[in-house]
Every structure is written in C-alpha cells, then in structure tokens.
Design a protein around this motif. Structure first.
Motif, PDB file in Angstrom:
ATOM      1  N   UNK A  35    -112.723  52.790  63.587  1.00  0.00           N
ATOM      2  CA  UNK A  35    -111.291  53.041  62.627  1.00  0.00           C
ATOM      3  C   UNK A  35    -111.034  52.611  61.034  1.00  0.00           C
ATOM      4  N   UNK A  36    -110.429  52.603  60.558  1.00  0.00           N
ATOM      5  CA  UNK A  36    -109.766  52.671  59.183  1.00  0.00           C
ATOM      6  C   UNK A  36    -108.690  52.089  59.280  1.00  0.00           C
ATOM      7  N   UNK A  37    -108.532  50.674  58.848  1.00  0.00           N
ATOM      8  CA  UNK A  37    -107.046  49.803  58.472  1.00  0.00           C
ATOM      9  C   UNK A  37    -106.746  49.721  57.332  1.00  0.00           C
ATOM     10  N   UNK A  38    -106.098  50.147  57.161  1.00  0.00           N
ATOM     11  CA  UNK A  38    -104.753  49.323  55.422  1.00  0.00           C
ATOM     12  C   UNK A  38    -103.174  48.999  56.229  1.00  0.00           C
ATOM     13  N   UNK A  39    -104.122  47.606  55.822  1.00  0.00           N
ATOM     14  CA  UNK A  39    -102.509  46.360  55.619  1.00  0.00           C
ATOM     15  C   UNK A  39    -101.672  47.081  54.397  1.00  0.00           C
ATOM     16  N   UNK A  40    -100.969  46.026  53.833  1.00  0.00           N
ATOM     17  CA  UNK A  40    -100.059  46.635  53.033  1.00  0.00           C
ATOM     18  C   UNK A  40    -100.686  45.125  52.278  1.00  0.00           C
ATOM     19  N   UNK A  41    -100.999  45.544  50.766  1.00  0.00           N
ATOM     20  CA  UNK A  41    -101.462  44.432  49.966  1.00  0.00           C
ATOM     21  C   UNK A  41    -102.866  44.584  50.059  1.00  0.00           C
ATOM     22  N   UNK A  42    -103.484  44.466  51.030  1.00  0.00           N
ATOM     23  CA  UNK A  42    -105.220  44.447  51.441  1.00  0.00           C
ATOM     24  C   UNK A  42    -106.024  45.792  50.809  1.00  0.00           C
ATOM     25  N   UNK A  43    -107.114  45.900  50.775  1.00  0.00           N
ATOM     26  CA  UNK A  43    -108.491  47.246  50.866  1.00  0.00           C
ATOM     27  C   UNK A  43    -108.273  47.495  52.352  1.00  0.00           C
ATOM     28  N   UNK A  44    -109.023  48.720  51.977  1.00  0.00           N
ATOM     29  CA  UNK A  44    -108.779  49.439  53.650  1.00  0.00           C
ATOM     30  C   UNK A  44    -110.099  48.567  53.992  1.00  0.00           C
ATOM     31  N   UNK A  45    -109.905  48.658  55.349  1.00  0.00           N
ATOM     32  CA  UNK A  45    -111.031  47.741  55.690  1.00  0.00           C
ATOM     33  C   UNK A  45    -111.754  48.547  57.434  1.00  0.00           C
ATOM     34  N   UNK A  46    -113.302  48.663  57.245  1.00  0.00           N
ATOM     35  CA  UNK A  46    -113.883  49.123  58.200  1.00  0.00           C
ATOM     36  C   UNK A  46    -113.070  48.523  59.755  1.00  0.00           C
ATOM     37  N   UNK A  63    -112.658  43.451  62.640  1.00  0.00           N
ATOM     38  CA  UNK A  63    -112.633  44.044  61.741  1.00  0.00           C
ATOM     39  C   UNK A  63    -113.780  43.233  60.535  1.00  0.00           C
ATOM     40  N   UNK A  64    -114.810  44.898  59.799  1.00  0.00           N
ATOM     41  CA  UNK A  64    -115.873  43.801  59.194  1.00  0.00           C
ATOM     42  C   UNK A  64    -115.925  43.122  58.747  1.00  0.00           C
ATOM     43  N   UNK A  65    -116.886  42.260  58.947  1.00  0.00           N
ATOM     44  CA  UNK A  65    -116.923  40.833  57.741  1.00  0.00           C
ATOM     45  C   UNK A  65    -115.853  40.075  57.829  1.00  0.00           C
ATOM     46  N   UNK A  74     -94.424  48.061  64.249  1.00  0.00           N
ATOM     47  CA  UNK A  74     -94.034  47.357  63.533  1.00  0.00           C
ATOM     48  C   UNK A  74     -94.791  46.106  62.288  1.00  0.00           C
ATOM     49  N   UNK A  75     -95.709  45.812  62.237  1.00  0.00           N
ATOM     50  CA  UNK A  75     -97.163  44.777  61.472  1.00  0.00           C
ATOM     51  C   UNK A  75     -97.131  45.870  60.448  1.00  0.00           C
ATOM     52  N   UNK A  76     -96.939  46.880  60.005  1.00  0.00           N
ATOM     53  CA  UNK A  76     -97.368  47.483  58.779  1.00  0.00           C
ATOM     54  C   UNK A  76     -98.544  47.951  58.687  1.00  0.00           C
ATOM     55  N   UNK A  77     -99.832  47.617  59.480  1.00  0.00           N
ATOM     56  CA  UNK A  77    -100.775  48.171  59.362  1.00  0.00           C
ATOM     57  C   UNK A  77    -101.006  50.278  59.691  1.00  0.00           C
ATOM     58  N   UNK A  78    -101.192  50.553  58.718  1.00  0.00           N
ATOM     59  CA  UNK A  78    -102.047  52.168  58.905  1.00  0.00           C
ATOM     60  C   UNK A  78    -103.509  52.257  59.388  1.00  0.00           C
ATOM     61  N   UNK A  79    -103.027  53.002  61.013  1.00  0.00           N
ATOM     62  CA  UNK A  79    -104.365  53.622  61.306  1.00  0.00           C
ATOM     63  C   UNK A  79    -104.892  54.944  61.337  1.00  0.00           C
ATOM     64  N   UNK A  80    -106.331  54.881  61.215  1.00  0.00           N
ATOM     65  CA  UNK A  80    -107.240  56.217  60.375  1.00  0.00           C
ATOM     66  C   UNK A  80    -108.255  56.139  61.711  1.00  0.00           C
ATOM     67  N   UNK A  81    -108.541  56.778  62.457  1.00  0.00           N
ATOM     68  CA  UNK A  81    -109.807  57.196  63.839  1.00  0.00           C
ATOM     69  C   UNK A  81    -110.215  57.902  63.132  1.00  0.00           C
ATOM     70  N   UNK A  82    -111.920  57.290  63.060  1.00  0.00           N
ATOM     71  CA  UNK A  82    -113.265  57.936  62.299  1.00  0.00           C
ATOM     72  C   UNK A  82    -113.405  58.504  63.505  1.00  0.00           C
ATOM     73  N   UNK A  83    -113.778  59.662  63.260  1.00  0.00           N
ATOM     74  CA  UNK A  83    -115.039  60.456  65.031  1.00  0.00           C
ATOM     75  C   UNK A  83    -116.100  61.390  63.675  1.00  0.00           C
ATOM     76  N   UNK A  84    -117.533  60.888  64.557  1.00  0.00           N
ATOM     77  CA  UNK A  84    -118.074  61.910  63.895  1.00  0.00           C
ATOM     78  C   UNK A  84    -118.177  63.605  63.391  1.00  0.00           C
ATOM     79  N   UNK A  85    -118.430  63.890  62.518  1.00  0.00           N
ATOM     80  CA  UNK A  85    -118.045  65.131  62.249  1.00  0.00           C
ATOM     81  C   UNK A  85    -119.484  66.480  63.126  1.00  0.00           C
ATOM     82  N   UNK A  86    -118.945  67.206  63.432  1.00  0.00           N
ATOM     83  CA  UNK A  86    -119.841  68.162  64.357  1.00  0.00           C
ATOM     84  C   UNK A  86    -121.255  68.459  62.854  1.00  0.00           C
ATOM     85  N   UNK A  87    -122.904  68.321  62.696  1.00  0.00           N
ATOM     86  CA  UNK A  87    -123.744  69.047  62.350  1.00  0.00           C
ATOM     87  C   UNK A  87    -123.578  70.439  63.072  1.00  0.00           C
TER      88      UNK A  87
END
Length: 87
Positions: A35-46, A63-65, A74-87
C-alpha cells in the motif's frame, strides 16, 4: 520535498494499479498487501500490511525504512492499495 501529493481514486502507473481505499474497503486487505500511506504533513510512504484486526477496524503497517504503524478509522491516514498491473 513534496507533501501534498494527489493521487486519483484509481490510477495505473504501468507496473501497478493504485486504488484509494475507504474505511469500508479495509475488509479486502490481506497480510502482505503493498500500500501507499498518506499521513497529513508527511510524504507519501510505501508500506506492507502486517496484521489486520478481526473486524478490519484497524490494521498494522510496516512502513518502508521507518517502522510499524497502526492505522484506524479517524487517524487521518489515506490508504492506497497497490496491485500489479497485468502484462
């Protein structure tokens, strides 16, 4: 450093399909999902889903690294799920 990264609700990057998840979508997460995580005030993180509560009302991410983070409604995080694109 860019902190206001905007990703549409659904986006394909070529290698990955990115989909914004709402709280009701968390039941579809599995341990090991990337996933990608966006926490307000922080960069987008893997991150990787580490553990999910029985009712999917919260889950833990590695969270990587950075370390482990609990995410809950309610913790204000935004979550984006990553799935591999078909080739």
């Amino acid at each position: 450093m860019e902190t206001n990264i905007k990703i549409p609700d659904v986006h394909s990057t070529g290698d990955y399909h990115v989909c914004k998840l709402g709280y009701d979508d968390w039941v579809h997460l599995n341990e090991g999902d990337r996933v990608l995580v966006q926490v307000p005030g922080s960069p987008l993180q893997n991150a990787t889903v580490d553990d999910i509560g029985d009712d999917a009302s919260y889950f833990w991410l590695w969270i990587d690294g950075y370390g482990r983070k609990m995410t809950f409604d309610g913790d204000s995080s935004t979550i984006f799920k990553l799935t591999e694109s078909p080739r």
